[in-house]
Scaffold this active site. Structure first.
Site, PDB file in Angstrom:
ATOM      1  NE  ARG A  73       6.267 -21.114   2.225  1.00 30.65           N
ATOM      2  CZ  ARG A  73       6.130 -22.403   1.872  1.00 30.65           C
ATOM      3  NH1 ARG A  73       4.930 -22.896   1.628  1.00 30.65           N
ATOM      4  NH2 ARG A  73       7.183 -23.170   1.759  1.00 30.65           N
ATOM      5  CE1 TYR A 127      -3.573   2.333  -1.899  1.00 31.39           C
ATOM      6  CE2 TYR A 127      -3.566  -0.015  -2.381  1.00 31.39           C
ATOM      7  CZ  TYR A 127      -2.886   1.159  -2.143  1.00 31.39           C
ATOM      8  OH  TYR A 127      -1.519   1.153  -2.152  1.00 31.39           O
ATOM      9  CG  ASP A 192     -10.540  -2.313   1.601  1.00 32.91           C
ATOM     10  OD1 ASP A 192     -10.419  -1.942   2.792  1.00 32.91           O
ATOM     11  OD2 ASP A 192      -9.592  -2.343   0.796  1.00 32.91           O
ATOM     12  CE  LYS A 217      -2.676   1.743   4.148  1.00 31.18           C
ATOM     13  NZ  LYS A 217      -3.646   1.435   3.115  1.00 31.18           N
TER      14      LYS A 217
HETATM   15  C1  LIG Z   1      -3.614   0.746   1.811  1.00 36.48           C
HETATM   16  C2  LIG Z   1      -4.861   0.089   1.359  1.00 36.48           C
HETATM   17  C3  LIG Z   1      -4.838  -1.175   0.775  1.00 36.48           C
HETATM   18  C4  LIG Z   1      -3.543  -1.919   0.517  1.00 36.48           C
HETATM   19  O1  LIG Z   1      -2.956  -2.302   1.710  1.00 36.48           O
HETATM   20  P1  LIG Z   1      -1.350  -2.529   1.895  1.00 36.48           P
HETATM   21  O2  LIG Z   1      -1.269  -2.962   3.310  1.00 36.48           O
HETATM   22  O3  LIG Z   1      -0.695  -1.219   1.591  1.00 36.48           O
HETATM   23  O4  LIG Z   1      -0.973  -3.589   0.929  1.00 36.48           O
HETATM   24  C5  LIG Z   1      -6.047  -1.759   0.429  1.00 36.48           C
HETATM   25  N1  LIG Z   1      -7.216  -1.122   0.618  1.00 36.48           N
HETATM   26  C6  LIG Z   1      -7.275   0.116   1.154  1.00 36.48           C
HETATM   27  C7  LIG Z   1      -8.596   0.778   1.335  1.00 36.48           C
HETATM   28  C8  LIG Z   1      -6.101   0.761   1.535  1.00 36.48           C
HETATM   29  O5  LIG Z   1      -6.165   2.007   2.047  1.00 36.48           O
END
Ligand SMILES: *Cc1c(COP(=O)(O)O)cnc(C)c1O
Length: 409
Positions: A73, A127, A192, A217
């Site tokens: 951790r 998101y 982001d 993603k």
């Molecule tokens: C999917 C997504 C998130 C969240 O990510 P997870 O890995 O699903 O927790 C945050 N920001 C954007 C732009 C996303 O597409």
């Protein structure tokens, strides 16, 4: 023969080169080609005095511990390779990986909250779950939603972060990061960068102090890893590591291994999928069954569009394209944000930020453009024939009404 002298190469190499080499500089010295996967949760040490010193050092500084790891951790060498590589691609000093994108965002907010800076200025759309995390006040934040032009005026003495996405999920709305960073003054800008990836955009070069990814993603790229990562300066990274240690949202080392592997093909995947997405966006824009197409000026592999027919029938009609939430995989996915990725956002807020009930969000993969078009073509036909137009866009009207609530990305 020369061997690399340390983790940081002397010259800045191009992104494609970094993608396959960063985080792997010591492998030849170790006599390895593939990076080792260390699944240990704990590490033996006969020297508990030295271990105490490493723990003290981490507790006071948050720097990555030197010497053997203590506990998974706190630090993991496989995950650290991914962090090193992602920092290199984003052009930041450091990166800190988490169990998911939402765990990464949570840690960023907690760092600032713990300093008494609970106010967040944010631009919609975000998101859906990021919007929800702020709006629901789960971490005790207060949020002011603004247009990019209103950022400077919304900043208060207790503002801890300014939060933006560009291109934004799901509308692909873009904003000028350098201008936004300027409006933030001394408040850290968190961008982001999940949709653009460092292949298309490096927000740190435009003044964002914190660059966040849902690594689930494009970075992973194959739909089989959940992860998140924050690229930032070492000062903020140290605070993130301390929060991660105390709250436990660590990335599993197998995920770290897969994400490092994913990075090596990231530039190739993003460029190939973007070319197909641009072609599909052109065809959609010329199609009378489609009323609106959004494709970023920046490029990218995401396309958003509104249909004249019922969007639920497009989802029901695809055969090659996968009707699923999430994005950034090698195969093409399509989803209806009002039903799924942004269902958790209040309908009025959704509509006000351009997420209409007719909007579909498509993540273009590596299939052939003509095959994808043939699939879209027959699904759009079905939507015109069987579904009929969606009546109205406000409140309970429209196809989203009565659908199951979902919160996924
Ligand atoms: C999917 C997504 C998130 C969240 O990510 P997870 O890995 O699903 O927790 C945050 N920001 C954007 C732009 C996303 O597409």
């Amino acid at each position: 023969m020369e061997t690399p002298s340390g983790p940081t190469p002397p010259v800045r190499r191009s992104l494609s080169t970094e993608a396959v080499h960063a985080g792997r500089e010591d492998l030849a010295e170790l006599g390895l080609h593939a990076p080792p996967l260390d699944l240990s949760t704990t590490y033996p040490s006969y020297d508990s005095r030295a271990e105490a010193a490493r723990i003290d050092d981490f507790a006071t500084t948050g720097a990555r511990p030197e010497g053997p790891p203590v506990y998974a951790r706190l630090d993991n060498p496989t995950t650290a390779r991914f962090e090193t590589a992602l920092a290199r691609l984003e052009g930041t000093e450091s990166a800190v990986a988490f169990a998911s994108g939402m765990a990464a965002l949570t840690a960023c907010l907690m760092v600032r909250n713990s300093m008494g800076l609970r106010h967040v200025v944010a631009v919609r759309p975000l998101y859906g779950c990021s919007d929800h995390l702020l709006t629901a006040g789960l971490l005790g934040n207060e949020v002011t939603w603004v247009d990019p032009a209103g950022i400077a005026d919304a900043i208060r003495p207790d503002t801890g972060l300014v939060l933006v996405e560009t291109p934004a999920n799901p509308t692909l709305a873009e904003l000028d990061l350098a201008a936004v960073a300027h409006s933030c003054g001394a408040v850290p800008l968190l961008a982001d960068n999940t949709f653009a990836t460092p292949v298309l955009q490096r927000p740190a070069e435009q003044g964002a102090r914190i660059v966040l990814h849902s690594a689930t993603k494009y970075l992973g790229g194959h739909g089989d890893v959940l992860g998140g990562v924050v690229a930032c300066d070492e000062e903020f990274a140290r605070k993130l590591r301390q929060v991660r240690f105390a709250t436990g949202g660590v990335l599993h080392p197998l995920a770290g291994y897969l994400l490092l592997r994913g990075l090596s093909t990231l530039p190739v995947r993003v460029r190939a999928a973007s070319a197909t997405a641009a072609e599909l966006a052109r065809r959609l824009a010329d199609d009378p069954r489609v009323t609106r197409v959004r494709y970023p000026k920046l490029g990218g592999a995401m396309v958003a569009f509104e249909t004249a027919g019922d969007p639920h029938e497009v989802i029901a009609g695809v055969r090659l394209i996968t009707p699923a939430v999430s994005l950034g995989s090698v195969d093409t996915l399509i989803q209806h944000p009002a039903s799924i990725s942004h269902r958790i956002v209040d309908a009025d807020d959704r509509h006000a930020s351009g997420v209409s009930d007719r909007l579909l969000r498509m993540s273009v993969g590596l299939e052939d453009a003509d095959d994808l078009w043939a699939d879209l073509d027959q699904a759009l036909d079905r939507a015109m024939r069987d579904g009929g137009p969606v009546s109205g866009t406000a409140g309970a009207a429209g196809g989203a009404a009565g659908r199951k609530q979902g919160v996924a990305g």
